[in-house]
Design a protein around this motif. Structure first.
Motif: not given
Lengths: 324, 513
Positions: A43, A104-105, A107, B122-127, B302-305
């Motif tokens: 990625l 948001r994260t 990336n 995916l929401q917590v650690v990103g892609l 990552q913090p959640l929205p």
């Protein structure tokens, strides 16, 4: 852990099996680290964080067929890299919500968002900057299209959409501004609720191209798409006017825009965010490479934009429950 | 009054009656043309080198994710399985309380589908590429743990008692007495999990977590059927090769078959097994490197929205009963379709020698085909709703159950069937009475377990509107409504835990009689 000589009392087959049991236990911790060895590559989003020279990772909501996105954003990456003097990489994402999450994260650095996804992204990433929109985005339109065999007729006012009650109807992506949010808003004005379509719910085709193909084939009798993608499909001959036609065009609303991470100046040097904006706003049809990009974007040029331009989208988003 | 054993197998097929009655009302027929084009394209897959290269790349990622997820789940499963074995704790510390505790805790990761784990990660650690691997490893690990502890606790304790009373220390006695008899069941089950992992990895791809699945979805959405079939044939080849390899090794090593009457033994060719396991380590390491899995990146949360102020009230106001009801209805329909139709189809084609081959091919496609893709195809001609989703989910599970039934029937031996046929019974009756009647209870017991799996799987056909919790999950995810998502997960977990309990009871009753 057990020593192997403790197992020595066993014979033959049992011994092998016991060795195996012991081994698998002994190796359990050893096998884990290599499988999760620290190295990053496939990625590009992840890769960028590792290399010394920072890479600008650009992306876009996947609103059209991936081949077209790959071609367009490959060109954009080249042009930006040339103008900004940093490596630029296009990172494809697979759905609208994933684009917002990946922004948001952290990336993705610079993303071509739709109206709704852009607002979602900025709300989730405070400090994110609106960079630019196309000349056509200040007043963007959706078109409602219908299969010619459906018996649906063109209408002149929003009230005419009430004929869609009881029809098989598809939106694009759940988070699409021109393929869902604004069409649903106008359908609401005509008194059509999503649960009044045939089957008790609308479809979500995933992208504008998919909506056109599905309505043209008759799988859905009608749908709502982005006007610019619709025109491009007519020009390329992918949409056949004898099978699928426009029944209504919405009033204008603000749509797509580029949004950048808040921390780009820190990572790439002071003033970098402004340099991105200047670069994008400088693209003209007189330059052959830039012309190719603008043509694929369906625009003459990009113009500046501000967060407040999208207040109306945020309002509709809240009304429909896509922004909370 | 109880139905006779042969009829018992066919009982779930009764669900066909209401489904077939309702189907005409669901047909809209708008897209028959597309279905025709789709079927024709099976014969003309795209051979464009660019397409093939991208498909092969996707396939490699999918296979790699499956292998890594599987390997991690086995490690986790064996460790946690030992930790949740009553026998182990009783031998070591005298009572089994910790085992019970760990067992209960493990029910939670198990009750949530790998897709949900993937989307949450995916929401917590990103892609990042590790997501799919971890998403598979979490629920699979908890499942393997349960199987390992069940296998352990079901082993005869004579050898262990003998060793202990002869004065050998408890850990050594445990390893010596229980290790060897545990292995065949574990290896056999482990092989089966690898097949499952390949299917899961494909499915995760459909939802954008990397690999071939996404290309399958995109080619279907853009109606590029020829390219779609290139991907499907490739995936089919890999899946059948993997199944053949695992089946071959299982027979060679004398391991019990997955379904069928259990035969315990120690297994053969221990050295080969050890060698295979040792070879797995560099393989897994190499694949991990190639996929650029970075465990450290998994720790950067990552913090959640933020959640909207009135979000919880809104989330509570969702029509939860309706959502749960639709989910359960979808589960029951899909399970009955899968369990009932498999024996029915085998009976129908019994007189023709090629019939069974054809069924095997269709089932293989059902297994391999991620249910959301089937659902999208069905929507070309059917209205959305629970039945459409149940058909998609049922088809996938039919592929799995059908294969197991066929394997079980083949392992059961043909003597009775031949005797019946020799006595003048027709081929269908001979199959029904000669083979299926003996298998009926264990098949239905497996069906009960499968229903439990299907309940978890209902989330993957959420893209068909009106299917309950799964549909709501899609909508809540695209609105980033984490309050709604939290409640959805809780309801899902609760339903699956209840379902697991019910299916366990059904299974025990079926197997006891």
């Amino acid at each position: 852990m057990f020593k192997l000589d403790q197992i020595g009392i066993l014979r033959g087959r049992e011994r092998s099996a016991a060795v195996l049991a012991g081994l698998s236990l002994a190796l359990a911790p050893a096998a884990l680290p290599p499988s999760l060895s620290p190295a990053l590559a496939p990625l590009p989003a992840a890769q960028a964080q590792q290399t010394n020279k920072p890479v600008l990772r650009i992306s876009a909501i996947p609103d059209q067929q991936p081949e077209k996105l790959n071609r367009l954003y490959g060109l954009v990456a080249n042009e930006l890299s040339k103008q900004l003097g940093v490596p630029v990489k296009y990172v494809p994402v697979t759905n609208y919500a994933a684009a917002v999450s990946a922004f948001r994260t952290g990336n993705l650095d610079l993303v071509w968002f739709g109206g709704l996804t852009g607002v979602q992204a900025r709300l989730q990433k405070p400090g994110a900057k609106v960079i630019a929109q196309r000349d056509i985005d200040a007043s963007f339109h959706s078109v409602f299209i219908a299969n010619t065999k459906s018996g649906l007729r063109p209408v002149s006012s929003v009230q005419g959409l009430s004929q869609l009650k009881g029809k098989r109807f598809t939106f694009g992506s759940e988070s699409s501004t021109s393929g869902r949010l604004m069409p649903q808003y106008f359908l609401g004005q005509a008194g059509v609720k999503p649960n009044q379509f045939s089957g008790g719910a609308p479809g979500f085709s995933g992208s504008h191209d998919a909506t056109i193909a599905l309505v043209q084939s008759g799988a859905y009798q009608a749908g709502a798409v982005n006007e610019q993608v619709w025109k491009a499909n007519l020009r390329s001959g992918k949409a056949d006017p004898s099978k699928v036609t426009v029944i209504w065009k919405t009033p204008g609303y603000p749509d797509y825009h580029w949004i950048a991470q808040p921390n780009l100046d820190k990572r790439f040097g002071k003033g970098f965010t402004n340099r991105i904006q200047t670069a994008i706003l400088s693209w003209r049809t007189s330059n052959p490479e830039q012309k190719q990009i603008l043509t694929l974007f369906g625009a003459q040029q990009f113009t500046g934009a501000q967060a407040s331009d999208y207040n109306r989208i945020e309002q509709v988003g809240r009304q429909i429950g896509k922004i909370r | 009054m109880k139905p006779a054993a042969p009829l018992l197998v066919l009982l779930p097929a009764l669900v066909l009656v209401p489904v077939l009655l309702l189907l005409p009302g669901l047909l809209h027929g708008g897209g028959w043309d597309l279905i025709g084009r789709f079927l024709l394209a099976a014969l003309q897959p795209s051979l464009d080198p660019v397409v093939l290269q991208s498909l092969l790349q996707g396939l490699a990622i999918t296979a790699g994710m499956a292998l890594l997820g599987w390997a991690c789940s086995l490690l986790i499963g064996v460790v946690l399985g030992l930790a949740s074995s009553r026998l182990l704790w009783r031998t070591l510390i005298g009572h089994a309380l910790p085992a019970e505790l760990i067992r209960r805790l493990l029910a939670i990761p198990r009750s949530i589908h790998e897709l949900i784990w993937g989307l949450l990660l995916l929401q917590v650690v990103g892609l990042q590429p590790a997501i799919a691997v971890v998403a598979i490893a979490i629920p699979y690990g908890a499942l393997v743990a349960r199987v390992v502890s069940d296998l352990l606790d079901a082993l005869p304790e004579r050898n262990l008692d003998a060793l202990l009373s002869a004065g050998s220390p408890a850990p050594a006695a445990l390893l010596t007495a229980l290790g060897p008899p545990l292995m065949p069941g574990l290896i056999s089950y482990g092989g089966y999990r690898l097949e499952c992992a390949l299917r899961s990895a494909t499915l995760l791809g459909v939802f954008g977590l990397g690999g071939l699945g996404n290309e399958l979805l995109l080619t279907l959405q853009s109606l590029e059927f020829n390219e779609l079939w290139s991907g499907l044939w490739l995936l089919l080849a890999v899946m059948l090769a993997l199944e053949a390899l695992i089946g071959g090794l299982r027979r060679r090593w004398g391991m019990p078959s997955r379904f069928g009457l259990t035969r315990t033994g120690v297994g053969r060719r221990g050295r080969e097994i050890v060698l295979a396991l040792v070879l797995l380590i560099p393989l897994v390491a190499g694949v991990g490197k190639a996929l650029a899995i970075d465990p450290a990146a998994l720790l950067q949360w990552q913090p959640l929205p933020p959640v909207a102020p009135d979000g919880w009230a809104e989330a509570l106001a969702l029509p939860w009963l309706q959502l749960a009801f639709n989910t359960v209805l979808l589960t029951l329909l899909a399970a009955a379709l899968a369990v009932g139709v498999a024996p029915l189809l085998l009976l129908l084609v019994a007189p023709w020698p090629w019939g069974q081959r054809l069924l095997q091919l269709v089932w293989a496609i059902g297994r391999l085909w991620p249910p959301p893709l089937t659902a999208l195809l069905l929507l070309f001609v059917l209205k959305p709703g629970v039945i459409t989703a149940a058909l998609a989910l049922g088809f996938h599970n039919l592929g799995i159950l059908g294969r197991l039934l066929l394997e079980g029937a083949q392992a059961a031996g043909s003597e009775r069937q031949q005797a019946l046929q020799g006595a003048g019974a027709g081929p269908r009756l001979a199959l029904l009475y000669g083979r299926f009647s003996g298998l009926a209870r264990s098949y239905l017991a497996y069906g009960a377990y499968r229903a439990d799996v299907i309940l978890r799987e209902t989330v993957v056909v959420g893209l068909v509107a009106g299917t309950g919790l799964g549909s709501q999950l899609n909508e809540s995810l695209s609105s980033f409504a984490f309050d709604q998502l939290a409640l959805l997960l809780a309801v899902y977990a609760l339903l699956t835990l209840l379902g697991e309990d019910l299916s366990d009871r059904a299974r025990h009753r079926l197997l006891q009689q």
